[in-house]
Design a protein around this motif. Structure first.
Motif, PDB file in Angstrom:
ATOM      1  N   ILE A   1      41.563  34.165  50.962  1.00  0.00           N
ATOM      2  CA  ILE A   1      40.414  34.793  50.299  1.00  0.00           C
ATOM      3  C   ILE A   1      40.108  36.140  50.938  1.00  0.00           C
ATOM      4  CG2 ILE A   1      38.650  33.599  51.678  1.00  0.00           C
ATOM      5  CD1 ILE A   1      38.366  34.539  47.935  1.00  0.00           C
ATOM      6  N   ARG A   2      40.317  36.247  52.233  1.00  0.00           N
ATOM      7  CA  ARG A   2      40.078  37.521  52.923  1.00  0.00           C
ATOM      8  C   ARG A   2      41.029  38.607  52.405  1.00  0.00           C
ATOM      9  NH1 ARG A   2      39.062  37.738  59.199  1.00  0.00           N
ATOM     10  NH2 ARG A   2      37.292  36.646  58.360  1.00  0.00           N
TER      11      ARG A   2
ATOM     12  N   PHE B   1      32.962  42.559  36.069  1.00  0.00           N
ATOM     13  CA  PHE B   1      32.432  41.625  35.077  1.00  0.00           C
ATOM     14  C   PHE B   1      33.563  40.915  34.337  1.00  0.00           C
ATOM     15  CE2 PHE B   1      30.574  40.096  31.178  1.00  0.00           C
ATOM     16  CZ  PHE B   1      29.490  39.396  31.683  1.00  0.00           C
ATOM     17  N   LYS B   2      34.608  41.648  33.975  1.00  0.00           N
ATOM     18  CA  LYS B   2      35.738  41.020  33.279  1.00  0.00           C
ATOM     19  C   LYS B   2      36.421  39.980  34.168  1.00  0.00           C
ATOM     20  CE  LYS B   2      40.108  41.666  31.089  1.00  0.00           C
ATOM     21  NZ  LYS B   2      41.319  42.295  30.926  1.00  0.00           N
ATOM     22  N   LEU B   3      36.640  40.338  35.421  1.00  0.00           N
ATOM     23  CA  LEU B   3      37.237  39.390  36.369  1.00  0.00           C
ATOM     24  C   LEU B   3      36.398  38.122  36.474  1.00  0.00           C
ATOM     25  CD1 LEU B   3      38.419  41.334  39.525  1.00  0.00           C
ATOM     26  CD2 LEU B   3      39.710  39.628  38.275  1.00  0.00           C
ATOM     27  N   TRP B   4      35.095  38.309  36.590  1.00  0.00           N
ATOM     28  CA  TRP B   4      34.194  37.169  36.715  1.00  0.00           C
ATOM     29  C   TRP B   4      34.217  36.313  35.450  1.00  0.00           C
ATOM     30  CZ3 TRP B   4      31.835  34.089  39.821  1.00  0.00           C
ATOM     31  CH2 TRP B   4      30.875  33.220  39.301  1.00  0.00           C
ATOM     32  N   ASP B   5      33.944  36.953  34.313  1.00  0.00           N
ATOM     33  CA  ASP B   5      33.737  36.210  33.076  1.00  0.00           C
ATOM     34  C   ASP B   5      35.008  35.552  32.549  1.00  0.00           C
ATOM     35  OD1 ASP B   5      31.665  35.458  31.245  1.00  0.00           O
ATOM     36  OD2 ASP B   5      32.618  36.744  29.744  1.00  0.00           O
TER      37      ASP B   5
ATOM     38  N   SER C   1      31.778  34.795  48.180  1.00  0.00           N
ATOM     39  CA  SER C   1      32.345  35.966  48.853  1.00  0.00           C
ATOM     40  C   SER C   1      32.656  37.070  47.842  1.00  0.00           C
ATOM     41  CB  SER C   1      33.613  35.549  49.609  1.00  0.00           C
ATOM     42  OG  SER C   1      34.202  36.650  50.234  1.00  0.00           O
ATOM     43  N   LEU C   2      33.201  36.692  46.681  1.00  0.00           N
ATOM     44  CA  LEU C   2      33.542  37.679  45.648  1.00  0.00           C
ATOM     45  C   LEU C   2      32.298  38.207  44.938  1.00  0.00           C
ATOM     46  CD1 LEU C   2      36.746  35.965  44.269  1.00  0.00           C
ATOM     47  CD2 LEU C   2      36.603  37.926  45.815  1.00  0.00           C
TER      48      LEU C   2
ATOM     49  N   GLY D   1      28.722  42.677  43.737  1.00  0.00           N
ATOM     50  CA  GLY D   1      27.367  43.224  43.735  1.00  0.00           C
ATOM     51  C   GLY D   1      27.315  44.681  44.141  1.00  0.00           C
ATOM     52  N   ARG D   2      28.333  45.159  44.815  1.00  0.00           N
ATOM     53  CA  ARG D   2      28.399  46.586  45.183  1.00  0.00           C
ATOM     54  C   ARG D   2      28.587  47.470  43.952  1.00  0.00           C
ATOM     55  NH1 ARG D   2      32.940  46.681  49.929  1.00  0.00           N
ATOM     56  NH2 ARG D   2      31.943  45.227  51.360  1.00  0.00           N
TER      57      ARG D   2
END
Length: 140
Positions: free
Chosen positions: A9-10, A33-37, A121-122, A127-128
Motif C-alpha cells: 500500500i505504501r 474521484f474516478k479511481l474511487w468510484d 490511507s488513499l 483529500g489533497r
C-alpha cells in the motif's frame, strides 16, 4: 489463471501521489474521484499504469496505447497499518461506509477491515486533490 501483480500500500500510494502531483489540480481531482468510484470503493486497486494513461488522456497527449496492456488490477500486499479511524472527518467516514456497504457481503470481516485501512490511507491522499474526500492534506 495468471496471478495479479502485487504492491505494498505504501508503494501504491507513492505511485499514485507521484502521478497526481504530475498533473493539474483539476485533472488530479477528476482522477481521484474516478479511481474511487469505479475501482477502490469496489475493492479493486487499479494498476498505476492505467492511472498514468487516464491522466495522459485527460491532458490530451496519449496517442498510441502500448501493444500489451498490464493486468488491470493489482493486489495490495501487505496491507496498511493505518488504525486512526477516529481521526476521520464526516466525509472520510462516509467514504469508508460506502466501501463497507459495497463489499460487506463479498469479503470476510478481516479482509474488509484490511481493505478499510488501505482505503483510509488513499482517502487521505485523495483529500489533497478533491474535497469529496474530506479535509485537505490532513494525516496525508
Amino acid at each position: 489463471m495468471k496471478k495479479k501483480p502485487q504492491m505494498s500500500i505504501r508503494a501504491y500510494r507513492a505511485a499514485l501521489s507521484e502521478l497526481l502531483e504530475s498533473t493539474s489540480l483539476t485533472i488530479a481531482s477528476e482522477v481521484c474521484f474516478k479511481l474511487w468510484d469505479d475501482y477502490i470503493s469496489n475493492g479493486i486497486y487499479l494498476n498505476p499504469e492505467y492511472v498514468k494513461a487516464d491522466i495522459a488522456c485527460a491532458e490530451g497527449h496519449l496517442t498510441n496505447p502500448p501493444e500489451v496492456l498490464p493486468e488491470e488490477g493489482i493486489e495490495i500486499n501487505p496491507g496498511s497499518r493505518c488504525f486512526a479511524f477516529y481521526l476521520c472527518d464526516d466525509q472520510q467516514r462516509g467514504c469508508l461506509m460506502q466501501t463497507e456497504l459495497r463489499l460487506s457481503n463479498r469479503l470476510t470481516t478481516s479482509e474488509l477491515r484490511q481493505h478499510k485501512k488501505n482505503v483510509l490511507s488513499l482517502i487521505r491522499l485523495f483529500g489533497r486533490y478533491n474535497p469529496y474526500f474530506g479535509r485537505r492534506g490532513v494525516h496525508a
